[in-house]
Scaffold this active site. Structure first.
Site, PDB file in Angstrom:
ATOM      1  N   HIS A   1      41.675  43.145  43.093  1.00 15.05           N
ATOM      2  CA  HIS A   1      40.457  43.138  42.275  1.00 15.05           C
ATOM      3  C   HIS A   1      40.632  44.145  41.143  1.00 15.05           C
ATOM      4  O   HIS A   1      40.485  45.349  41.334  1.00 15.05           O
ATOM      5  CB  HIS A   1      39.261  43.512  43.145  1.00 15.05           C
ATOM      6  CG  HIS A   1      37.932  43.150  42.546  1.00 15.05           C
ATOM      7  ND1 HIS A   1      37.707  43.135  41.191  1.00 15.05           N
ATOM      8  CD2 HIS A   1      36.756  42.783  43.130  1.00 15.05           C
ATOM      9  CE1 HIS A   1      36.445  42.783  40.963  1.00 15.05           C
ATOM     10  NE2 HIS A   1      35.852  42.563  42.118  1.00 15.05           N
TER      11      HIS A   1
ATOM     12  N   HIS B   1      35.505  43.650  36.734  1.00 11.98           N
ATOM     13  CA  HIS B   1      34.098  43.954  36.968  1.00 11.98           C
ATOM     14  C   HIS B   1      33.768  45.439  36.996  1.00 11.98           C
ATOM     15  O   HIS B   1      32.857  45.869  37.703  1.00 11.98           O
ATOM     16  CB  HIS B   1      33.625  43.302  38.270  1.00 11.98           C
ATOM     17  CG  HIS B   1      33.802  41.822  38.282  1.00 11.98           C
ATOM     18  ND1 HIS B   1      33.629  41.057  39.407  1.00 11.98           N
ATOM     19  CD2 HIS B   1      34.171  40.952  37.301  1.00 11.98           C
ATOM     20  CE1 HIS B   1      33.867  39.786  39.129  1.00 11.98           C
ATOM     21  NE2 HIS B   1      34.198  39.704  37.847  1.00 11.98           N
TER      22      HIS B   1
ATOM     23  N   TYR C   1      35.427  47.993  38.173  1.00 11.61           N
ATOM     24  CA  TYR C   1      35.961  48.826  39.245  1.00 11.61           C
ATOM     25  C   TYR C   1      37.199  49.583  38.743  1.00 11.61           C
ATOM     26  O   TYR C   1      37.551  49.524  37.575  1.00 11.61           O
ATOM     27  CB  TYR C   1      36.243  47.979  40.482  1.00 11.61           C
ATOM     28  CG  TYR C   1      34.971  47.430  41.103  1.00 11.61           C
ATOM     29  CD1 TYR C   1      34.057  48.285  41.718  1.00 11.61           C
ATOM     30  CD2 TYR C   1      34.659  46.077  41.029  1.00 11.61           C
ATOM     31  CE1 TYR C   1      32.879  47.796  42.275  1.00 11.61           C
ATOM     32  CE2 TYR C   1      33.481  45.579  41.573  1.00 11.61           C
ATOM     33  CZ  TYR C   1      32.594  46.454  42.198  1.00 11.61           C
ATOM     34  OH  TYR C   1      31.419  45.967  42.728  1.00 11.61           O
TER      35      TYR C   1
END
Length: 291
Positions: free
Chosen positions: A21, A24, A26
């Site tokens: 990931h 977004h 992060y």
């Protein structure tokens, strides 16, 4: 080390692969964007430096998993022109850094690259009937499909209607994907545990010119998305559960399969009533997918 450890734990648990990931807002996305990355060492400044952590983390995961068992999620945005961002993670010129990241990932034979389209706006998310994100055109497909030869998945703001438009050629009706090899859903999958079956019925109806009456969607309740209870997670009914409710006495297996589902709790929406347009330019140049 934390990413590598997490990858190992996933492998030990029996997963088939992992997704990094890097989107977004992060940690890795914070390194990519100069609005949050103010470093002056080898991890900040230039496009190459800001992509360094992404590549180092990915290479560490490759020590646990082969590259074709690893996917990566990115969320290229258009913040300078008012596009949606996450948690204030902005960049003064985002296209070059995401382009460099995608070009570098293209060299690594990933399972897939998932790109989030920057059209979700949280303040409208409680009204799927009027959410403007469902009407916004694709952006990242046109910008980055030509930079990546592997499997590319699109996510963010897709609906039954727009997903069909994105998967069918406008000229002859043949499958073309308009550049995306697959589409990912979040909100609609939460409220419809059998979403693939519902979408399949809708796409079949569209391909035949209508008349098949595809099943409606359960309307999602945004207020339940992050609550620590069963409401909004296991109580949305499937089509099979609706049929089951019309039948006789349940078996023990039935009780387990449909545990928590509640019929009639959530309003229904006709699939064609949400996301009625999709402007997606075809990709004329650049490499195509391996599929």
């Amino acid at each position: 080390h934390d990413y590598k450890w997490a990858a190992q734990m996933a492998k030990d648990a029996g997963f088939d692969g992992v997704e990094l990931h890097a989107a977004h807002g992060y940690l890795i996305d914070q390194f990519l964007n100069d609005g949050t990355n103010r470093r002056t060492d080898e991890y900040g400044g230039s496009v190459e430096n800001r992509c360094r952590l992404l590549i180092e983390v990915l290479d560490a995961i490759f020590e646990v998993w082969p590259s074709d068992k690893v996917g990566v999620r990115l969320s290229p945005h258009d913040a300078p022109n008012g596009g949606n961002t996450y948690y204030g993670c902005k960049d003064s010129n985002p296209d070059p850094v995401y382009r460099h990241a995608i070009q570098t990932l293209d060299e690594r034979n990933l399972a897939y690259l998932l790109l989030t389209e920057p059209r979700w706006v949280g303040k409208h998310d409680d009204s799927p009937e009027s959410d403007p994100g469902f009407q916004m055109p694709l952006m990242n497909l046109q910008k980055f499909r030509g930079e990546y030869r592997g499997v590319m998945i699109g996510a963010g703001g897709f609906t039954p209607t727009s997903s069909y438009a994105a998967m069918v050629d406008d000229d002859d009706g043949s499958s073309s994907n308009n550049g995306y090899d697959a589409l990912a859903f979040g909100r609609w999958f939460i409220s419809n545990p059998d979403l693939p079956k519902r979408l399949e019925s809708f796409h079949e109806n569209e391909s035949k010119g209508g008349g098949l009456a595809p099943p409606p969607l359960n309307r999602y309740d945004r207020d339940t998305f992050y609550l620590n209870k069963s409401d909004g997670y296991i109580d949305y009914p499937s089509l099979e559960f609706e049929k089951f409710c019309q039948m006789g006495s349940p078996t023990e297996n039935d009780k387990i399969e449909y545990e928590g589902m509640v019929l009639g709790k959530y309003p229904l929406l006709e699939q064609e009533s949400v996301g009625t347009s999709l402007e997606a330019a075809k990709v004329e140049d650049g490499p195509r997918s391996k599929l």
